[in-house]
Write an enzyme that holds these catalytic residues in place. Structure first.
Site, PDB file in Angstrom:
ATOM      1  N   HIS A  83      41.788  41.537  34.476  1.00 11.42           N
ATOM      2  CA  HIS A  83      41.469  43.201  34.517  1.00 11.42           C
ATOM      3  C   HIS A  83      41.404  43.725  35.811  1.00 11.42           C
ATOM      4  O   HIS A  83      40.593  43.223  36.943  1.00 11.42           O
ATOM      5  CB  HIS A  83      40.583  43.300  33.788  1.00 11.42           C
ATOM      6  CG  HIS A  83      40.034  44.973  33.514  1.00 11.42           C
ATOM      7  ND1 HIS A  83      38.850  45.195  34.019  1.00 11.42           N
ATOM      8  CD2 HIS A  83      40.869  45.953  33.220  1.00 11.42           C
ATOM      9  CE1 HIS A  83      38.646  46.756  34.030  1.00 11.42           C
ATOM     10  NE2 HIS A  83      39.860  47.030  33.398  1.00 11.42           N
ATOM     11  N   SER A  84      42.052  44.714  36.308  1.00 13.44           N
ATOM     12  CA  SER A  84      41.907  45.475  37.378  1.00 13.44           C
ATOM     13  C   SER A  84      42.133  44.613  38.508  1.00 13.44           C
ATOM     14  O   SER A  84      43.075  43.880  38.607  1.00 13.44           O
ATOM     15  CB  SER A  84      40.574  46.113  37.616  1.00 13.44           C
ATOM     16  OG  SER A  84      40.271  46.887  38.533  1.00 13.44           O
TER      17      SER A  84
END
Length: 905
Positions: A173-174
Site C-alpha cells: 500500500h502506498s
C-alpha cells in the site's frame, strides 16, 4: 502598516486569487463522488502474532517487526508453527500500520472456509513503526533490506511441508509498493522470491512531495532499474489507483513506467475494476470491500492445483489479472476456455437452457448470454460469451458482422435462474448511426460555454466521441437529460467514460427519466503518438430520448519562494539606490562670505515588503528564461553544453514527462505563488506585532540599541552550540532552533521600536533630540553606529522578508524533523540527514542576520552585488525546484549569506 502599502486593486487581486484557490481546493477535496466503498468486517476477533526474528536482525532493525494475521480458531492453530498455507506479505505505506492487513486477511479467511480450507492464504504484515517515508526518504533503503530478510524468514516457516512455498506474494500500500519494487535492486536479492506484486495507491512515477534528495535518488534507482531491465523482469505486477477520491496520491503517479509494459505489468484505476466500480481514497483502498473481494477472487484463481501454491506460469497470472481487474465476462475464470459449445436436445431436456432466441446474424448487443451457431443443424456453435463485458446491472456484447462472414444465425440462451426476473434486449444497428462527435468546451471558456447534442433516435447504445479531450488539465461537466414516454417504472441507464489509452474508465448509473451530471477528468494524458478518442458509452433504454450537454499544488512552494526572492532583491536594491546628489553648504567666514559646499549621496530606505512584491514579483522576469532554456535543450549542442556543466535536468522537462506541464500553468502557479507570498507576509508581520505586544506585557519596556554590534559576545558560543546540535542530533532541529532565535531578535526589535514611539508621543522634544543625536553619530565615522527609529523601521521591513524566506525553509525541512522525533527512542542521531549540510551554513548566517540592521550594510561595497543575486536565484528556483523541492533551500541561503557578509565588506 502592511495593508497600507498595498493599493486597493492589488488587494482585490489577491482576494480574487484566494477565492479561486478556495474553489480549486473545494474541487480537490469535495468535488468527487461520495465514498461508495462497503466496509469490510471481521467475524471473529483479529489477532496479530509476532514472528520472532533472528537476534542479529532484530538488533539491526529495532524499530521494525513482522506479524502473522489470524482470527479465532485459525489464529489458535497457527500459533504452533510451521505453517501450511500460501504466504502473502502486506507492506504498509507512509505512516501506515501493520494492522491494515486485517481487511484482506479476513476476506481471504472467509473464502478459504467456503471451500473447506482446500487452499488458504497466510497473511503476514510488516510493522515499519508508521514511518513517514513519503516525506523523509532516508529510511526507504533500510525498509527494503528488512523486507528482504522478512521474506527469507517467512519461507523458513514452511520448511518440511509437502507443498512448501518457494516464493511469496506481496501487497504493497502506498510507499510499501515502491519498497516492494525496490527489492529487485538489491544485490543479493533473487527475483524468484516474489511470485506476484499488487500495489495499491503507490506513486510509482515520482514522489508526491520531493522534500529531500534521498526520496528522488531512491525513485531514480528503482525506476531506472525497472526500465533498463524490463525484458529480464518476469515479475507479474498490478498497480491499482484510487481515482479522484484519492487526493493524496493522484492516480497519474500510480501507473507503472511505460517501458515496463514489456513485462507482465498492468495499471488500473479502481473505478474501472469490474465488480468494484468505485473510487477510493488513500486509506479506504485497503479496506474497500468491493476491491478486496476482487483481489481475493484473483488470488484463489491463481492457485496451481498441483503445487497448491500460486502458479509460476506468467501467462496464466496475467490472464487472471485481466479477467478480474480489466474486463470481466461474468463467467468464472478458465485457463483454457472451450470456444466451441454444444447445443444438444439433451441439454435442453435437462433444463439447462430455458430460453432460446434465434436471430439472423447482424450487429447485436446487450444480451444476457450470446453464441453464434452454424446453420442449418444448430447443434454446435462458437461461444462468444467470453467476449462479453460485465457492467453493474447488465452484461453487454457488441458484434461486428464483418468479423463473422461464415456464420448465419445467433442463439441467445439463458440458464435456469430459479424464477428471477430478467430482461433480454437485442438490437440491430449500423455503427455510424450511433457514433456522435461532441467537441469539448475550450480551456478558456471558464464554464460559460457549452456544447449540446440530442439523441433523436431510440436505441440501446450510443458512442459519444469527446473530441480534443486528451490533457489532464481539461475538466468539465457532462449533463445527460433523459426523457421517456410510456414508462411507468424507472429504468436503469449506464454511462461509461472510456479512455482508450489507459485503464481509467468510470461508470455512472442513472435511473431514467432524470438529469445526470458526469464529471469528466483524466488521470493520464493522451500520448503524442496515440490517435484514439475518449468515448462516452451510453447504455440506454429504447423508450427514452437523451440530450448530452456538455491540478499542480506540489510545485507551489517553489513559486512562492521565487516571488519572495524577487521582493527581497528589490528591498536590498532600495537600500543601495541613491536619491539625487544633495549639497551641504557651510558658511565658514561671515565677513568674506566664504562658503564651502560638500556633495554627497543620500542613502535609500528599505521599502515595504508588500510594495516590493507588487513591483518586483512579475512572471515575465522568470518564465521567459525557463521557457527559452527548455527550448534550447531540444538542440543537441546546447544539451551537450548543459551536460558538460553538470547541470541537473530542467524541472519543466520532468513535469512535461509526467503530463503536468501545459500552456499557462507556470503563469497560473506564479500568480498563486505571489498571492500566497502576500498573505504569508501579512501573517508573519501580524504575528511579530502580536508577539512584541506579548513581550512588552511580560517584560520591562526595552530601548533601541545604543551601539550596533554585529558579533555580540554570546553569538560565537550560540553558533557553535547549534552546530554541535545539528551534528549530533538532527539538522532540521538545529535549523528550527536558529529560526526561533532569529524570530525572538526581530520581536525584541519590534518591541523596542514600539517603546520608542510611545515615549516619542509622551516627550516629542526629547525624542527629536535623540533622533538628531543618533543621525549625527550615524554620519560620523569616528563613532560606532547607532540605531535611529527610521533605521529600526527599515530593519524590521527587511527582517520581515527574511522571516518569510526562513519560514518556508523551515517548513520544507520539517519532514526529517518529524521523522527524527518519531524515532527518537531508537536513534538519537538522524542518519542519513538531508538537512545537515544546509544547517552548517544557515546557522551562522541566521545568527549574523539577527544582529544585522540596514544602517550597517548601506555603505557596503557588496550590497549592489547582493541585490542582484535574488533575480537569477528566483529563476533557478522555478527551473530546478518545481519538481525537486529539497533544492529550494539551496537557492534561499545564498542571498542570505551575502546579506550577512555585507556587514564586513
Amino acid at each position: 502598516m502592511f495593508l497600507h502599502s498595498v493599493n486597493l486593486w492589488n488587494l482585490a487581486f489577491y482576494a480574487l486569487m484566494v477565492f479561486m484557490a478556495t474553489l480549486g481546493l473545494w474541487d480537490v477535496f469535495f468535488g468527487f463522488e461520495e465514498n461508495k466503498c462497503s466496509m469490510s468486517y471481521m467475524f471473529e476477533y483479529p489477532e496479530y502474532q509476532k514472528i520472532e526474528l533472528p537476534k542479529k536482525l532484530a538488533k539491526r532493525y529495532p524499530a521494525y517487526e513482522l506479524y502473522l494475521y489470524g482470527e479465532g480458531s485459525y489464529a489458535e492453530e497457527h500459533k504452533i508453527l510451521p505453517l501450511t498455507g500460501i504466504p502473502v506479505l502486506f507492506l504498509p505505506g507512509n505512516a501506515g500500520s501493520y494492522k491494515q492487513v486485517r481487511s484482506i486477511g479476513s476476506i481471504a479467511l472467509r473464502k478459504a472456509e467456503d471451500i473447506d480450507f482446500k487452499y488458504h492464504f497466510d497473511f503476514f504484515s510488516v510493522n515499519f513503526n508508521e514511518e513517514l517515508v513519503a516525506l523523509y526518504g532516508g529510511s526507504l533503503q533500510k525498509q527494503t533490506k528488512f523486507v528482504h530478510e522478512c521474506i527469507k524468514t517467512i519461507l523458513k516457516l514452511y520448511k518440511g511441508q509437502e507443498f512448501a512455498p518457494k516464493s511469496v506474494a506481496i501487497i504493497g500500500h502506498s510507499m510499501g509498493g515502491l519498497v516492494a519494487r525496490a527489492l529487485l535492486t538489491l544485490k543479493n536479492f533473487k527475483q524468484d522470491l516474489i511470485n506476484l506484486l499488487i500495489t495499491q495507491a503507490t506513486p510509482h512515477v515520482a514522489p508526491v512531495m520531493p522534500l529531500d534528495r534521498f526520496i528522488t535518488d531512491f525513485y531514480m534507482t528503482v525506476n531506472n532499474y525497472w526500465i533498463l531491465n524490463a525484458r529480464q523482469i518476469n515479475l507479474t505486477t498490478l498497480s491499482v489507483a484510487g481515482g479522484f477520491r484519492d487526493y493524496q496520491v493522484r492516480s497519474g503517479l500510480t501507473f507503472l513506467p511505460k517501458l515496463s509494459h514489456h513485462t507482465s505489468a498492468l495499471s488500473v484505476v479502481s473505478s474501472a475494476v469490474p465488480k468494484t466500480w468505485v473510487s477510493t481514497d488513500h486509506l479506504s483502498i485497503v479496506w474497500c470491500k468491493q476491491l478486496q473481494l476482487t483481489t481475493i477472487r484473483a488470488f484463489f484463481d491463481l492457485i496451481d492445483a498441483d503445487t497448491k501454491q500460486i502458479t509460476q506460469n506468467p501467462k496464466k497470472k496475467l490472464s487472471v489479472l485481466n479477467h478480474h481487474f480489466i474486463r470481466h465476462p461474468a463467467k468464472h475464470f478458465e485457463e483454457n476456455p472451450s470456444i466451441i459449445s454444444d447445443l444438444t436436445v439433451e441439454a435442453i431436456a435437462r433444463n439447462l437452457i430455458r430460453y432460446i432466441l434465434h436471430f439472423p446474424l447482424q450487429i447485436i448487443e446487450k444480451s444476457t448470454l450470446m453464441s453464434i451457431v452454424r446453420a442449418p443443424c444448430c447443434r454446435q456453435g462458437v461461444d462468444l460469451s467470453w467476449k462479453a463485458e460485465l457492467l453493474p446491472t447488465i452484461k453487454s456484447l457488441t458484434l461486428r458482422l464483418q468479423d463473422y462472414p461464415s456464420l448465419s444465425h445467433l442463439v441467445v440462451y439463458v440458464p435456469s435462474i430459479h424464477g428471477s426476473k430478467f430482461v433480454v434486449d437485442c438490437e440491430f444497428f449500423k455503427k455510424e448511426t450511433r457514433s456522435i462527435q461532441l467537441p469539448v468546451t475550450h480551456l478558456f471558456s471558464f464554464g460559460l460555454s457549452s456544447r449540446k447534442v440530442i439523441l433523436n433516435t431510440s436505441g440501446l447504445f450510443y458512442n459519444i466521441e469527446l473530441l480534443n479531450f486528451g490533457q489532464i488539465y481539461q475538466a468539465f461537466k457532462i449533463n445527460v437529460v433523459s426523457k421517456c414516454s410510456g414508462v411507468k417504472e424507472e429504468i436503469t441507464s449506464i454511462y461509461k467514460l472510456h479512455i482508450p489509452w489507459s485503464y481509467e474508465d468510470s461508470l455512472t448509473i442513472a435511473q431514467v427519466p432524470s438529469t445526470t451530471e458526469i464529471s469528466v477528468k483524466l488521470h493520464i494524458a493522451q500520448p503524442e503518438n496515440d490517435s484514439h478518442v475518449a468515448l462516452l458509452k451510453m447504455y440506454t433504454s429504447s423508450d427514452c430520448q437523451y440530450e448530452v450537454v456538455r491540478f499542480h499544488g506540489g510545485a507551489l512552494p517553489a513559486y512562492v519562494i521565487s516571488s519572495i526572492l524577487l521582493a527581497y532583491g528589490g528591498q536590498l536594491y532600495s537600500l543601495f539606490s541613491a536619491g539625487k546628489n544633495d549639497i551641504t553648504c557651510l558658511v565658514l567666514n561671515y565677513c568674506e562670505f566664504s562658503i564651502t559646499c560638500n556633495f554627497f549621496k543620500s542613502l535609500g530606505h528599505c521599502l515595504e515588503y508588500a510594495t516590493m512584491l507588487d513591483k518586483e514579483a512579475k512572471p515575465y522576469k522568470v518564465d521567459p528564461f525557463v521557457i527559452m532554456t527548455k527550448f534550447l535543450l531540444g538542440y543537441k549542442w546546447f544539451k551537450e553544453l548543459w551536460d558538460m556543466l553538470l547541470l541537473p535536468e530542467l524541472d519543466a522537462i520532468v513535469l512535461t514527462s509526467q503530463s503536468m506541464c501545459f500552456p499557462l500553468v507556470s503563469l497560473i502557479l506564479f500568480l498563486f505563488g505571489t498571492c500566497t507570498a502576500y498573505w504569508g507576509g501579512l501573517l508573519s508581520s501580524t504575528s511579530v506585532r502580536l508577539l512584541s505586544s506579548l513581550w512588552l506585557a511580560l517584560k520591562r519596556p526595552s530601548e533601541l540599541p545604543k551601539d550596533i554590534k554585529i558579533i555580540s559576545p554570546d553569538l560565537p558560543i550560540l553558533t557553535v552550540v547549534l552546530i554541535i546540535v545539528s551534528w549530533t542530533t538532527c539538522g532540521a532541529f538545529a535549523i528550527l532552533l536558529t529560526y526561533l532565535y532569529y524570530v525572538c531578535k526581530v520581536v525584541h526589535l519590534q518591541a523596542s521600536l514600539t517603546t520608542f514611539k510611545n515615549s516619542q508621543t509622551v516627550n516629542p522634544k526629547h525624542s527629536r533630540r535623540s533622533e538628531k543625536k543618533s543621525n549625527h553619530h550615524k554620519d560620523s565615522t569616528a563613532h560606532p553606529l547607532r540605531l535611529s527609529a527610521s533605521d529600526a523601521e527599515d530593519s524590521l521591513r527587511m527582517h520581515s522578508t527574511v522571516i518569510n524566506l526562513l519560514t518556508w525553509t523551515v517548513l520544507l525541512s520539517m519532514p526529517s524533523l518529524i521523522y527524527w522525533l518519531k524515532n527518537l527512542r531508537y536513534y538519537f542521531k538522524l542518519s542519513p540527514d538531508p538537512c545537515k549540510p544546509l544547517a552548517f551554513i544557515l546557522i551562522p548566517t541566521m545568527a549574523l542576520l539577527g544582529n544585522t540592521y540596514t544602517v550597517s550594510i548601506k555603505s557596503s561595497k557588496l550590497l549592489k552585488t547582493t541585490s542582484q543575486f535574488p533575480l537569477p536565484l528566483a529563476v533557478g528556483v522555478i527551473a530546478f525546484g518545481s519538481a525537486h523541492l529539497y533544492r529550494v533551500p539551496c537557492f534561499v541561503f545564498i542571498p542570505l549569506l551575502l546579506h550577512a557578509l555585507c556587514n564586513f565588506m
